[in-house]
Motif scaffolding. Sequence first.
Motif, mmCIF file in Angstrom:
data_model
loop_
_atom_site.group_PDB
_atom_site.id
_atom_site.type_symbol
_atom_site.label_atom_id
_atom_site.label_comp_id
_atom_site.label_asym_id
_atom_site.label_seq_id
_atom_site.Cartn_x
_atom_site.Cartn_y
_atom_site.Cartn_z
ATOM 1 N N UNK A 105 -1.671 -10.695 -8.762
ATOM 2 C CA UNK A 105 -1.814 -10.507 -7.312
ATOM 3 C C UNK A 105 -0.548 -10.862 -6.544
ATOM 4 N N UNK A 106 0.357 -11.620 -7.146
ATOM 5 C CA UNK A 106 1.641 -11.897 -6.487
ATOM 6 C C UNK A 106 2.564 -10.692 -6.555
ATOM 7 N N UNK A 107 2.406 -9.872 -7.583
ATOM 8 C CA UNK A 107 3.326 -8.755 -7.806
ATOM 9 C C UNK A 107 2.741 -7.402 -7.426
ATOM 10 N N UNK A 108 1.436 -7.332 -7.203
ATOM 11 C CA UNK A 108 0.795 -6.056 -6.882
ATOM 12 C C UNK A 108 1.286 -5.521 -5.549
ATOM 13 N N UNK A 109 1.520 -4.206 -5.503
ATOM 14 C CA UNK A 109 1.989 -3.572 -4.270
ATOM 15 C C UNK A 109 1.252 -2.271 -3.972
ATOM 16 N N UNK A 110 0.321 -1.894 -4.811
ATOM 17 C CA UNK A 110 -0.248 -0.554 -4.707
ATOM 18 C C UNK A 110 -1.766 -0.580 -4.675
ATOM 19 N N UNK A 111 -2.317 0.564 -4.300
ATOM 20 C CA UNK A 111 -3.748 0.688 -4.099
ATOM 21 C C UNK A 111 -4.550 0.525 -5.378
ATOM 22 N N UNK A 112 -4.023 0.996 -6.482
ATOM 23 C CA UNK A 112 -4.767 0.901 -7.735
ATOM 24 C C UNK A 112 -4.965 -0.562 -8.109
ATOM 25 N N UNK A 113 -3.879 -1.325 -8.073
ATOM 26 C CA UNK A 113 -3.970 -2.745 -8.415
ATOM 27 C C UNK A 113 -4.895 -3.489 -7.459
ATOM 28 N N UNK A 158 -7.130 10.095 -15.665
ATOM 29 C CA UNK A 158 -7.158 11.557 -15.779
ATOM 30 C C UNK A 158 -6.253 12.121 -14.685
ATOM 31 N N UNK A 159 -5.234 12.860 -15.062
ATOM 32 C CA UNK A 159 -4.259 13.332 -14.069
ATOM 33 C C UNK A 159 -4.531 14.743 -13.565
ATOM 34 N N UNK A 160 -5.258 15.552 -14.326
ATOM 35 C CA UNK A 160 -5.511 16.927 -13.928
ATOM 36 C C UNK A 160 -6.879 17.040 -13.256
ATOM 37 N N UNK A 161 -6.904 17.628 -12.055
ATOM 38 C CA UNK A 161 -8.156 17.746 -11.316
ATOM 39 C C UNK A 161 -9.186 18.573 -12.072
ATOM 40 N N UNK A 162 -8.756 19.637 -12.724
ATOM 41 C CA UNK A 162 -9.698 20.478 -13.466
ATOM 42 C C UNK A 162 -10.379 19.673 -14.572
ATOM 43 N N UNK A 199 0.861 -1.137 0.000
ATOM 44 C CA UNK A 199 0.000 0.000 0.000
ATOM 45 C C UNK A 199 0.919 1.214 0.000
ATOM 46 N N UNK A 200 2.109 1.436 -0.950
ATOM 47 C CA UNK A 200 2.864 2.653 -1.114
ATOM 48 C C UNK A 200 1.947 3.692 -1.731
ATOM 49 N N UNK A 201 1.173 4.321 -0.894
ATOM 50 C CA UNK A 201 0.235 5.318 -1.415
ATOM 51 C C UNK A 201 0.977 6.644 -1.473
ATOM 52 N N UNK A 202 1.806 6.770 -2.461
ATOM 53 C CA UNK A 202 2.573 7.985 -2.606
ATOM 54 C C UNK A 202 1.608 9.134 -2.845
ATOM 55 N N UNK A 203 2.097 10.354 -2.764
ATOM 56 C CA UNK A 203 1.192 11.491 -2.713
ATOM 57 C C UNK A 203 0.244 11.556 -3.898
ATOM 58 N N UNK A 204 0.570 10.869 -4.972
ATOM 59 C CA UNK A 204 -0.352 10.752 -6.090
ATOM 60 C C UNK A 204 -1.709 10.246 -5.659
ATOM 61 N N UNK A 205 -1.721 9.450 -4.608
ATOM 62 C CA UNK A 205 -2.977 8.841 -4.172
ATOM 63 C C UNK A 205 -3.973 9.859 -3.648
ATOM 64 N N UNK A 206 -3.558 11.115 -3.493
ATOM 65 C CA UNK A 206 -4.519 12.138 -3.092
ATOM 66 C C UNK A 206 -5.720 12.191 -4.021
ATOM 67 N N UNK A 207 -5.480 11.888 -5.292
ATOM 68 C CA UNK A 207 -6.588 11.993 -6.228
ATOM 69 C C UNK A 207 -6.969 10.659 -6.826
ATOM 70 N N UNK A 208 -6.516 9.566 -6.225
ATOM 71 C CA UNK A 208 -6.915 8.255 -6.734
ATOM 72 C C UNK A 208 -8.406 8.046 -6.493
ATOM 73 N N UNK A 209 -9.046 7.438 -7.432
ATOM 74 C CA UNK A 209 -10.432 7.016 -7.237
ATOM 75 C C UNK A 209 -10.393 5.567 -6.781
ATOM 76 N N UNK A 210 -10.029 5.338 -5.638
ATOM 77 C CA UNK A 210 -9.801 3.991 -5.197
ATOM 78 C C UNK A 210 -10.818 3.499 -4.221
ATOM 79 N N UNK A 228 -6.213 8.603 -11.365
ATOM 80 C CA UNK A 228 -5.088 9.431 -11.804
ATOM 81 C C UNK A 228 -3.857 8.613 -12.143
ATOM 82 N N UNK A 229 -3.967 7.290 -12.088
ATOM 83 C CA UNK A 229 -2.799 6.455 -12.385
ATOM 84 C C UNK A 229 -3.216 5.197 -13.111
ATOM 85 N N UNK A 230 -2.299 4.695 -13.897
ATOM 86 C CA UNK A 230 -2.463 3.416 -14.566
ATOM 87 C C UNK A 230 -2.341 2.284 -13.550
ATOM 88 N N UNK A 231 -2.935 1.131 -13.849
ATOM 89 C CA UNK A 231 -2.740 -0.060 -13.018
ATOM 90 C C UNK A 231 -1.348 -0.618 -13.341
#
Length: 560
Positions: free
Chosen positions: A66-74, A266-270, A6-17, A58-61
């Motif tokens: 499931x053996x290699x996934x480490x992040x919230x999007x996956x 979509x990476x831009x909030x606007x 769960x490396x929710x780097x600051x990008x995760x502020x806008x993740x739709x997760x 805001x991010x690609x999967x």
Amino acid sequence: MKKTNWLLLVLALVFSMFLAACSGGGDSETGSDGGTDSGSEGEEAAGDSEQVLNLSDSAEIPTMDSSLATDAVAFQWLGSTKDGLYRLGENGEPEPGIAKSHEVSEDGLIWTFTLREDATWSNGDPVTANDFVFAWQRAVNPDTGSEYGPYMLGGVVKNASSIAAGDTPVEELGVKAVDDYTLEVTLEKPVPYFESMTTFGTFLPMNKKFVEEQGENYAMEADTMMANGPFKMTEWSHGEGWTLEKNEDYWDAENVKLNQINVSVVKETASDVNLYQTGEIDRVNLSAEFVDQYRSSEEYRVQEEPTLFYLKMNQENEILSNVNARKAIQMVIDRQSMVDVILNNGSIPAGGDIPKNFVKHPESGEDFREINGSLVETDVEKAQELWGKAKEELGIETAELGYLGGDTEVAQNLDAYIKDQLEQLEGLTVNVESVPFQIRIERDKNMDYELQNAGWGPDYIDPNTFLNMWVTDGGNNHTGYANEEYDALIEKANTELAMDPVPRFETFLEAEKMLIQEDAVLAPLYQRARARLWKPYVKNVFIQPMGPDFTYKYAYIEGK
């Protein structure tokens, strides 16, 4: 979750997760009244509405393996396309997935799961106990290169750590198929929260024949993966988005109302807000500049989560190996202004490594965060004093540090603020590098950073999910931190005190003080909340405290 690893780097502020992952455990974001509907009522209410949910992320999967996934999007989309032994339902409670029930031996070491016989893969193969044996063995096999396998199973499932180290054959992992529909798991020690762990992505099953047929291409495209859950991925345009459709072969398909979920990157909030306003997406995360604009809207929601963000400091760097330098970095940041002005979304300053409203003392019921209080303070004068001492000890007058941050608009705004705060330290220059999420995951794994804005959401409901990360050579440590005394506290909590809740909890309190206050391994930043707009016709989406952020199994569209 999550991050969250769960490396929710600051990008995760806008993740739709996730991942995983929210205090208030499992509140449903449904209609404008915030209410939920039962399954039978939901079926009737869905009526003739088109059952299509449109989302953005805001991010690609990075991977659907499931053996290699480490992040919230996956983990979000793995949890939507697959069932494990159990899955998270309403109020964050585990509910039956492939397992109908389980029994635990008197000593807490042997868990026997009885599996349902009507679950199939999307190719028609039955889901059996052997699918779990294969997946779990694969996750700890050193040839797989999994981060989460050794992290989640190590010290939990018998022989997992030894296998991951290459010292024991993978066949000796403590998991076996007694028959096609009986799975027996032997643990290293009693783990009271093991049922909760089985809902997590690393424990999902795999169809051995299919995985081996796909080889290196497994789970890299929509047609190289298989589903046994509520939805199946039918399209995946890398960098652009993906589509999930209802899995008609799912064992509980009658309770799945949505026919399709479309996700756009979509990476831009606007741009995201514009898509929401034109009805092209049904939910949007708001950055600070949009919060005040939409705060009075009936579609506005704020959700607090047990997800923490902090600066990781690579102690292999000469400057950051100095504890006074790390303490100065902790103290110079004004967290209150950061959450009030820069984030402006309900997030709160973080006071340690355990979030507020996550776990409570088993006897008094007092919140962990309330007991330990804030272990960091903002004190620029004291920070300068500690920084001066660090420079003297290091024999330097000036210092330069790299800062690994995100490439989204929100991430860059926050990273610019933190850079400005850190450069209050006399003679310090901070160089921010903004990179995509997937690259940051890889660079974190390789410890290719000096300072990094990172985050973590829980993988299960227990203080261990946060504190166990920082043991020496831990699979998700990636800071260079090593302290035998800290290791001993975590080991004691998870062995000697595993079945003794009060002293175990108090040992975790002690460990957190050592980690943050004494050794300054991290500079806590904030506990995330997310301000969102939701279309009122979206019903019965469960928000989870760990693993996938959302459960869409019971969601439906009403009156669109």
